[in-house]
Design an enzyme around this catalytic site. Structure first.
Site, PDB file in Angstrom:
ATOM      1  N   HIS A  63       0.800  -1.233   0.000  1.00 15.05           N
ATOM      2  CA  HIS A  63       0.000   0.000   0.000  1.00 15.05           C
ATOM      3  C   HIS A  63       0.826   1.274   0.000  1.00 15.05           C
ATOM      4  CE1 HIS A  63      -4.184  -1.390   0.520  1.00 15.05           C
ATOM      5  NE2 HIS A  63      -3.666  -2.403   1.183  1.00 15.05           N
ATOM      6  N   THR A  70      -8.632   6.574  -2.308  1.00 15.38           N
ATOM      7  CA  THR A  70     -10.014   6.183  -2.593  1.00 15.38           C
ATOM      8  C   THR A  70     -10.979   7.335  -2.350  1.00 15.38           C
ATOM      9  OG1 THR A  70     -10.211   5.243  -0.362  1.00 15.38           O
ATOM     10  CG2 THR A  70      -9.681   3.723  -2.158  1.00 15.38           C
ATOM     11  N   ARG A 114      -6.120  11.801   5.658  1.00 17.91           N
ATOM     12  CA  ARG A 114      -5.098  11.849   6.704  1.00 17.91           C
ATOM     13  C   ARG A 114      -4.136  13.006   6.435  1.00 17.91           C
ATOM     14  NH1 ARG A 114      -0.134   8.967   6.793  1.00 17.91           N
ATOM     15  NH2 ARG A 114      -0.808   7.888   4.895  1.00 17.91           N
ATOM     16  N   LYS A 164       0.699  14.580   1.333  1.00 17.19           N
ATOM     17  CA  LYS A 164      -0.664  14.839   0.866  1.00 17.19           C
ATOM     18  C   LYS A 164      -0.900  16.330   0.642  1.00 17.19           C
ATOM     19  CE  LYS A 164      -2.550  10.643   2.963  1.00 17.19           C
ATOM     20  NZ  LYS A 164      -3.075   9.934   1.778  1.00 17.19           N
TER      21      LYS A 164
END
Length: 819
Positions: free
Chosen positions: A355, A651, A544, A549
């Site tokens: 992952h 997702t 998160r 990110k």
């Protein structure tokens, strides 16, 4: 389930009286929730029993999905949807004087996960059951979840997530199926009849008690199981410890230490004690689950060589990697198989999903920690490593560097990803781009050895949960336009493309989005007091909080917009509402500082008269599945802005796309596949490519300082973090962020992508003014989102990795797959 509404109402009133001891008019919403949950559980349990009996009698092949996280969210509404009872129950409760939405909110989100890994696992379980596939989840029953997030003066504060403080109506405790798990001690080796035998002595024993949660298929008779293991030491376990130490002192402390194994999701591993607890958690899950699978297989009374034909064990990320040596231990030490036979069975039975592309996220454990805590397991890992390295030497004699890079044990560490690859039959990535990075860069040396093991399984989401349940207005509109077949065949959403020039349908989409935005705005005002403009662009980043990110890039852009408005308050700027939801790991100081910055920006922007009609920022506390269910139907823009090459899949991008939000993103993870499906005209891409990012890392030629000096907008924005401004207030609150970007050279290329990001946001503001064309783009996204249903993903896993089929017995599977 219930013949009609009247039968449900009678059964509900009866259950209120039996379980709660109250009449309808005396019952609170909490009472109603507990009674309704008990009533629905009774109906589920009837199907559950029948399903388990059918599985035993038919001897179906079973898959067991091991994961440290299962982010279920609330189950009441989702269960009713899958049971085809949602409308009946809502109407019946309303006639009895109860509001279903209020009752539903009494259920706490199960504290069993944190982010995408856990939510993916939950969607996979939903798809397995809905596709009538025999697949079950194995996880831990944490007493406390990640944490309840609160903001005090803009700072994240972590409170215990006491999700079990009230009865969890969906669980069934299976006391009779408890197993024992052992830690510590040492191994005695002796020879008997020419074979080595291993005896584990002086160990610490702990009881693992399973709590089962039913997983209900959509409109079928399938009820699979999520089994959650709880550490519950017995009095005997405690007394054995006292006898061994010849002392009765500190027995309560010892009991507390044993119970702590399933107390917290992801305990802080910044200390030696925390690391040991994390390792104990992982082995506790693995040993409990593998023992249970072995016991289930033995009931079939078959040869051990047939084990892979009946049982498949899946490793979701590296946390459950110890499945491999634990299965070897049981097969050899308890079932008396030889190494070669046990290894063949283990490899054929186990599969692994990777992952991450972040090398620092690939799990490793100190040799001494595993050796002391799990002595027999370490011996087996060591033997696996020795045999693997011998194979490498034979294929490439003298290439010590290659062996060192591939070894399972190196530099005093056990590398769990390496063990997962060597000990399994399948290794998959979770997006095409991610899998290619694994094959060509991160795991290239392993791919060269085992090319047939590597494959891609792009992630997916449950369209039942993330469209049908969370967005009933859109669901009804789709039903009216194309019928209901898409609910079981989500790819049929593409039939919506026939409506692309239907002005009436496009207007309907717009009305639904505005209604969802109004509902969300009302909820936000009620919870926070912040008033949102539903006609503004709802720009959403929910995930998160991590450096890669890049919530920071979003925040710096908001400061830039604020500066523009302050310079020209009468400018014709398309109104924006920026919505954030994220938790930062409690020990991740930099991420928590970014949260503080965003909350500081919100406090300034939301209270400035010059910008109040043009800009609003809201960071919602305690991001969760339930909060996502409120935000996603209302979103216009889906921020998927990770540094290219860093996000394995994502997702959230799929959930937002499915609800008609347009993606603003880098070409990273599953964004690439979304773009492939809908075309670049129906999303907003920007920034460096993964290849460009890697080239910067390889050459080291990127200079954040040069970017800062060359771009006046960046310079002004960053300087406001440390010089006197509304954001810094003359202090050093955000000096760490400033230094990270400039003096640590902007690891995630926030400044390098700033210009491209700002320009793309300007294009979004311009395009949103043509609302009819905007809704065409939304329609294209919704129509193609069925490709990203987890049903498609699970069908691929079932056919290509697990050899699972809902209609065949094992004999049929064996013939079909050449077993």
């Amino acid at each position: 389930m219930f013949i009609n509404k009247e039968e449900f109402k009678e059964a509900f009133i009866r259950k209120l009286e039996e379980k709660i001891g109250k009449k309808k008019d005396q019952a609170s919403e909490q009472d109603a929730y507990l009674a309704l949950g008990a009533l629905i559980s009774e109906r589920i349990n009837q199907k559950w029993l029948q399903n388990n009996q059918k599985g035993t009698e038919s001897r179906d092949k079973q898959v067991y999905f091991f994961s440290m996280e299962f982010l279920l969210g609330r189950l009441l509404g989702n269960n009713l949807l899958n049971l085809d009872m949602l409308s009946l129950v809502k109407t019946g409760l309303n006639e009895l004087g109860f509001r279903f939405t209020s009752i539903e909110e009494k259920e706490k989100d199960a504290g069993l996960g944190n982010g995408g890994l856990g939510r993916l696992a939950a969607c996979f379980l939903d798809s397995l059951a809905s596709l009538d596939l025999p697949g079950h989840g194995y996880g831990l029953r944490y007493k406390y979840g990640m944490f309840d997030q609160r903001f005090i003066d803009g700072n994240q504060v972590e409170l215990p997530d006491q999700w079990l403080s009230q009865e969890y109506v969906w669980k069934v405790r299976r006391e009779e199926e408890a197993v024992e798990v052992r830690f510590g001690g040492h191994i005695l080796t002796h020879e008997q009849e020419g074979k080595l035998h291993f005896e584990h002595v002086d160990y610490e024993q702990l009881r693992a008690v399973p709590y089962d949660v039913p997983v209900i298929g959509y409109h079928n008779d399938t009820v699979n199981t999520l089994r959650l293991w709880s550490a519950e030491p017995t009095e005997e376990d405690i007394l054995v410890k006292a006898k061994k130490e010849h002392s009765c002192q500190n027995l309560l402390d010892h009991q507390r230490s044993l119970e702590s194994i399933t107390e917290f999701l992801y305990p802080d591993d910044s200390t030696e004690e925390g690391k040991r607890l994390r390792l104990k958690q992982e082995y506790f899950l693995v040993s409990s689950g593998v023992q249970c699978v072995i016991r289930s297989f033995e009931k079939l009374d078959l040869s051990w060589s047939l084990f892979p034909d009946y049982k498949k064990l899946h490793i979701n990320d590296t946390h459950p990697t110890l499945i491999i040596p634990e299965l070897m231990r049981i097969l050899m030490d308890e079932k008396k198989l030889g190494w070669e036979e046990a290894w063949q069975i283990t490899q054929a039975s186990v599969s692994y999903t990777n992952h991450t592309t972040l090398s620092e996220a690939l799990e490793t454990w100190p040799v001494e920690m595993i050796r002391s805590l799990l002595p027999r397991i370490y011996m087996i890992i060591e033997e696996i490593n020795e045999r693997f390295c011998r194979m490498l030497w034979e294929s490439s004699p003298g290439n010590f560097d290659r062996i060192a890079k591939l070894a399972i044990i190196a530099d005093g560490q056990v590398k769990m990803a390496h063990l997962s690859i060597v000990g399994s039959s399948s290794v998959n990535g979770v997006a095409k781009m991610h899998t290619e990075i694994l094959k060509k860069r991160e795991m290239k040396l392993f791919y060269d050895i085992f090319p047939d093991r590597f494959n891609n399984k792009t992630n997916g989401i449950s369209h039942r949960r993330w469209l049908m349940y969370v967005n009933p207005l859109l669901t009804n509109a789709i039903d009216e336009a194309i019928g209901e077949q898409w609910k079981k065949e989500p790819e049929r959403l593409q039939d919506l493309l026939y409506q692309i020039e239907d002005a009436s349908f496009l207007d309907t989409l717009n009305e639904i989005k505005q209604k969802n935005k109004q509902n969300f705005a009302s909820w936000v005002e009620d919870k926070t007091g912040v008033q949102l403009d539903p006609t503004s662009i709802f720009d959403v980043q929910i995930k998160r909080l991590h450096g890669y990110k890049r919530q920071l890039l979003n925040a710096l852009h908001i400061i830039h917009l604020y500066n523009q408005i302050k310079c020209n308050p009468t400018s014709n700027l398309t109104p924006r509402t920026f919505i954030f939801g994220a938790k930062a790991a409690s020990s991740y100081h930099f991420a928590k500082k970014v949260i503080k910055l965003i909350n500081t920006i919100a406090q300034i922007v939301n209270n400035d008269a010059d910008v109040k009609d043009k800009l609003k920022v809201v960071f919602l506390e305690n991001y969760s599945v339930s909060l996502a269910e409120r935000i996603i139907p209302a979103a216009n823009i889906s921020e998927q802005i990770s540094t290219a090459g860093k996000e394995a899949s994502g997702t959230g991008n799929m959930k937002l796309m499915m609800n008609g939000a347009l993606t603003l993103g880098t070409m990273d993870g599953a964004n690439v596949e979304i773009c492939d499906v809908i075309g670049n005209d129906h999303m907003y891409s920007f920034g460096l490519s993964a290849e460009e990012v890697q080239a910067y890392y390889d050459t080291g030629i990127y200079s954040a300082k040069e970017t800062y000096e060359e771009d006046e907008r960046i310079r002004r924005t960053l300087d406001q973090l440390i010089h006197y401004s509304p954001f810094s207030k003359g202090g050093t609150e955000f000096r760490e962020i400033y230094d990270e970007l400039l003096f640590n050279n902007d690891e995630y290329f926030v400044l390098r992508d700033f210009n491209s990001y700002v320009n793309t946001q300007q294009q979004i503001s311009y395009d949103y003014q043509d609302i009819r064309n905007w809704n065409r783009k939304c329609l294209v996204n919704i129509a193609h989102s069925g490709v990203f249903s987890s049903d498609r993903t699970i069908k691929s896993y079932a056919a290509e990795i697990w050899g699972l089929n809902s209609h065949n017995t094992v004999n049929g599977l064996g013939e079909e797959n050449g077993m």
